[in-house]
Design a protein around this motif. Sequence first.
Motif, PDB file in Angstrom:
ATOM      1  N   GLU A 117       0.878  -1.213   0.216  1.00 14.30           N
ATOM      2  CA  GLU A 117      -0.113   0.056  -0.037  1.00 14.30           C
ATOM      3  C   GLU A 117       0.904   1.236  -0.118  1.00 14.30           C
ATOM      4  O   GLU A 117       0.522   2.242  -0.649  1.00 14.30           O
ATOM      5  CB  GLU A 117      -0.765   0.088   1.340  1.00 14.30           C
ATOM      6  CG  GLU A 117      -1.892   1.420   1.280  1.00 14.30           C
ATOM      7  CD  GLU A 117      -2.682   1.178   2.554  1.00 14.30           C
ATOM      8  OE1 GLU A 117      -3.386   2.324   2.706  1.00 14.30           O
ATOM      9  OE2 GLU A 117      -2.546   0.104   3.448  1.00 14.30           O
ATOM     10  N   MET A 118       1.942   1.395   0.589  1.00 23.44           N
ATOM     11  CA  MET A 118       2.686   2.460   0.762  1.00 23.44           C
ATOM     12  C   MET A 118       3.465   2.654  -0.560  1.00 23.44           C
ATOM     13  O   MET A 118       3.609   3.720  -0.991  1.00 23.44           O
ATOM     14  CB  MET A 118       3.796   2.221   2.025  1.00 23.44           C
ATOM     15  CG  MET A 118       4.825   3.561   2.047  1.00 23.44           C
ATOM     16  SD  MET A 118       6.106   3.111   3.333  1.00 23.44           S
ATOM     17  CE  MET A 118       4.995   2.711   4.924  1.00 23.44           C
ATOM     18  N   VAL A 119       3.895   1.681  -1.173  1.00 21.95           N
ATOM     19  CA  VAL A 119       4.622   1.912  -2.441  1.00 21.95           C
ATOM     20  C   VAL A 119       3.687   2.119  -3.552  1.00 21.95           C
ATOM     21  O   VAL A 119       3.900   3.002  -4.300  1.00 21.95           O
ATOM     22  CB  VAL A 119       5.096   0.342  -2.801  1.00 21.95           C
ATOM     23  CG1 VAL A 119       5.953   0.509  -4.323  1.00 21.95           C
ATOM     24  CG2 VAL A 119       6.387   0.003  -1.964  1.00 21.95           C
ATOM     25  N   ASN A 120       2.468   1.688  -3.312  1.00 25.70           N
ATOM     26  CA  ASN A 120       1.520   2.177  -4.488  1.00 25.70           C
ATOM     27  C   ASN A 120       0.997   3.605  -4.262  1.00 25.70           C
ATOM     28  O   ASN A 120       1.005   4.271  -5.345  1.00 25.70           O
ATOM     29  CB  ASN A 120       0.150   1.131  -4.503  1.00 25.70           C
ATOM     30  CG  ASN A 120       0.408  -0.442  -4.889  1.00 25.70           C
ATOM     31  OD1 ASN A 120       1.356  -0.396  -5.695  1.00 25.70           O
ATOM     32  ND2 ASN A 120      -0.359  -1.076  -4.175  1.00 25.70           N
ATOM     33  N   ALA A 122       3.057   5.867  -2.967  1.00 27.99           N
ATOM     34  CA  ALA A 122       4.147   6.606  -3.558  1.00 27.99           C
ATOM     35  C   ALA A 122       4.386   6.949  -4.864  1.00 27.99           C
ATOM     36  O   ALA A 122       4.403   7.714  -5.409  1.00 27.99           O
ATOM     37  CB  ALA A 122       5.536   6.063  -2.658  1.00 27.99           C
ATOM     38  N   ALA A 123       3.956   5.765  -5.472  1.00 25.99           N
ATOM     39  CA  ALA A 123       4.118   5.654  -7.032  1.00 25.99           C
ATOM     40  C   ALA A 123       3.078   6.567  -7.692  1.00 25.99           C
ATOM     41  O   ALA A 123       3.114   7.159  -8.716  1.00 25.99           O
ATOM     42  CB  ALA A 123       3.823   4.011  -7.668  1.00 25.99           C
ATOM     43  N   ALA A 124       1.822   6.179  -7.058  1.00 23.42           N
ATOM     44  CA  ALA A 124       0.665   7.269  -7.693  1.00 23.42           C
ATOM     45  C   ALA A 124       0.817   8.755  -7.172  1.00 23.42           C
ATOM     46  O   ALA A 124       0.734   9.494  -8.359  1.00 23.42           O
ATOM     47  CB  ALA A 124      -0.732   6.851  -7.096  1.00 23.42           C
ATOM     48  N   SER A 125       1.304   9.131  -6.216  1.00 26.41           N
ATOM     49  CA  SER A 125       1.585  10.466  -6.180  1.00 26.41           C
ATOM     50  C   SER A 125       2.881  10.963  -6.767  1.00 26.41           C
ATOM     51  O   SER A 125       2.885  12.097  -7.579  1.00 26.41           O
ATOM     52  CB  SER A 125       2.188  10.597  -4.638  1.00 26.41           C
ATOM     53  OG  SER A 125       2.714  11.934  -4.186  1.00 26.41           O
ATOM     54  N   PHE A 126       3.858  10.095  -7.173  1.00 25.69           N
ATOM     55  CA  PHE A 126       4.926  10.402  -7.975  1.00 25.69           C
ATOM     56  C   PHE A 126       4.323  10.671  -9.709  1.00 25.69           C
ATOM     57  O   PHE A 126       4.778  11.666 -10.252  1.00 25.69           O
ATOM     58  CB  PHE A 126       6.061   9.450  -7.979  1.00 25.69           C
ATOM     59  CG  PHE A 126       7.117   9.713  -8.945  1.00 25.69           C
ATOM     60  CD1 PHE A 126       8.137  10.621  -8.662  1.00 25.69           C
ATOM     61  CD2 PHE A 126       7.411   8.983 -10.047  1.00 25.69           C
ATOM     62  CE1 PHE A 126       9.381  11.064  -9.592  1.00 25.69           C
ATOM     63  CE2 PHE A 126       8.505   9.108 -10.938  1.00 25.69           C
ATOM     64  CZ  PHE A 126       9.588  10.128 -10.680  1.00 25.69           C
TER      65      PHE A 126
END
Length: 230
Positions: A117-120, A122-126
């Motif tokens: 969830e944290m990686v997803n 961060a990827a969506a925000s980036f």
Amino acid sequence: MEDSQDVCDSVERDNSTCSTSTSSGYRLFDRQTTIHQLMGGGKAADVLLWKRQHVSWGIIVVATVAWLIFERSGLSFLTICSNVLLFLIVLRFLHANYASFRDKQIQTLPELVLSEEMVNYAAASFRMKVNYLLLMAHDITLGKDFRLFFMVVGFLWILSVLGSLISFFTLAYIGTILSVTLPALYNRYEEQVDRCAGSIHRNFSRHYKIVDDNVMSRFPRNVVPKDKPM
């Protein structure tokens, strides 16, 4: 009694008028919420607004020490990072072996795991930020937004001038100090800053409108390619 009631009513009308004028005035960043809510309203906002003073002071002290080490030691960034990691790994290794030699219980370290969830998130925000930058670059290259063009050019020119005067670590240190101090100062003197920023914004908008009407309007805004004959 009637006179006092009239006075109270007039005072209430004045207060409502003042609050309405204050709320309808210019606010920095065109925000509709408080500065704490604008910054996320979490622990990071508390630190930047000095509601956790010990953490805010700690950031300033650590940033100052790091700047002194990087700038005054004469060593490169890679050398300093390698030496720090080497010292920490050797110290932890010796501590673990010493504890096992003395038959003491080794203090366990917390397991650090990146959740999906944290990686997803961060990827969506980036991805959103990159798409926004690409959209800005698209509008600039097509000449759709002259104000954005001049803002980007001015920002890049300022960075170029600062880069020729100071080093990257000094610039990063100044940015860290400003990010910790400026939000707190603005939160304290919000009304005065908004009043001054509103005056500057009105003057800038008036001059930009004059330039846009006299100069920018002569440039083609949208270039539509003509269809080739069959």
